[in-house]
Design an enzyme around this catalytic site. Sequence first.
Site, mmCIF file in Angstrom:
data_model
loop_
_atom_site.group_PDB
_atom_site.id
_atom_site.type_symbol
_atom_site.label_atom_id
_atom_site.label_comp_id
_atom_site.label_asym_id
_atom_site.label_seq_id
_atom_site.Cartn_x
_atom_site.Cartn_y
_atom_site.Cartn_z
ATOM 1 N N SER A 89 0.855 -1.195 0.000
ATOM 2 C CA SER A 89 0.000 0.000 0.000
ATOM 3 C C SER A 89 0.884 1.235 0.000
ATOM 4 C CB SER A 89 -0.880 0.012 1.251
ATOM 5 O OG SER A 89 -1.473 1.285 1.435
ATOM 6 N N TYR A 108 -1.351 -0.892 10.490
ATOM 7 C CA TYR A 108 -1.489 -1.154 9.049
ATOM 8 C C TYR A 108 -0.257 -0.638 8.309
ATOM 9 C CZ TYR A 108 -3.600 -1.138 4.356
ATOM 10 O OH TYR A 108 -3.877 -1.352 3.018
#
Length: 255
Positions: free
Chosen positions: A142, A155
């Site tokens: 990401s 995350y």
Amino acid sequence: MNPAITNWDHLRVWVIGASSGIGAETAKLLLEKGARVALSARRVDLLQAVANCHPRALVAGLDIVDPASVQAAHAHILKEWQGLDIVLIVAGSYNEMRADSFDLAIARNMLELNLHGPLNCLDVVLPGLLAQGHGSIGIVSSVAGYSGLPKALIYGPSKAALINLCETLYLDLRPRGIGVYMINPGFVDTALTAGNDFPMPALMKTPDAAREIVRGMERGDFHIHFPKRLSNVLRILRLLPYRLYFWIIHKGTGL
Ligand SMILES: NC(=O)c1ccc[n+]([C@@H]2O[C@H](COP(=O)([O-])OP(=O)(O)OC[C@H]3O[C@@H](n4cnc5c(N)ncnc54)[C@H](OP(=O)(O)O)[C@@H]3O)[C@@H](O)[C@H]2O)c1
């Protein structure tokens, strides 16, 4: 940086995390392009629904955090196909977390899924790819892995680890004839982002994300990132001195 793909016909692709969102859309696009696609995730009913429309699809349900389940799915695919050309690891999840809402159990679960899950997959596919001396591995990380961002307390680190993993894998595998794709999406409209209560700049639809991934693989890119108007800004920001980087992130996000 990787071999270009000009023809998907009969390439055997394993998409892990193919039941929804980016993985499902990418799997469908690859099937349309002529690849054979093995679909993996926990929700086998969703995988089966895709497979029912595509004779070249194979369902191999798994839970990526369970090594035995990943091994069983891999064994099933090898039994059907006798080998694999491309492994695309997409499965992952996001839990919003900040320092004042730190939760160790959630943190551990997120690392288990986002980081240990891909390691469980590497464990089963690396020996075969190394032995055959061709093929490739793509891992969806990401843009949140580039550098620290608010609300991504665990995350972000899980995705940063995947970025480093891809870079290091590339160094090890490319000389052995195996490609590596490091895939860094920005915001994509999926179940994962549905609960976000903050503005998501340059939010993309899943078919556009799938096209970016497949085009990047066809070009042979190592770093596949999109949408460029977000990913390139974040790539530049991470080069700034921290004082300036933190100031811009505070100002830009209001957090
Ligand atoms: N959406 C975004 O804005 C965005 C941005 C950057 C990166 N990403 C990354 O893109 C990937 C896909 O996310 P998405 O947005 O497409 O979300 P999604 O629609 O929620 O898809 C997540 C996929 O991961 C699978 N998965 C989750 N836990 C699993 C487990 N234990 N075992 C096997 N499969 C599992 C899910 O299948 P089952 O639930 O059926 O198991 C599903 O297929 C993630 O790695 C995410 O971090 C997303």
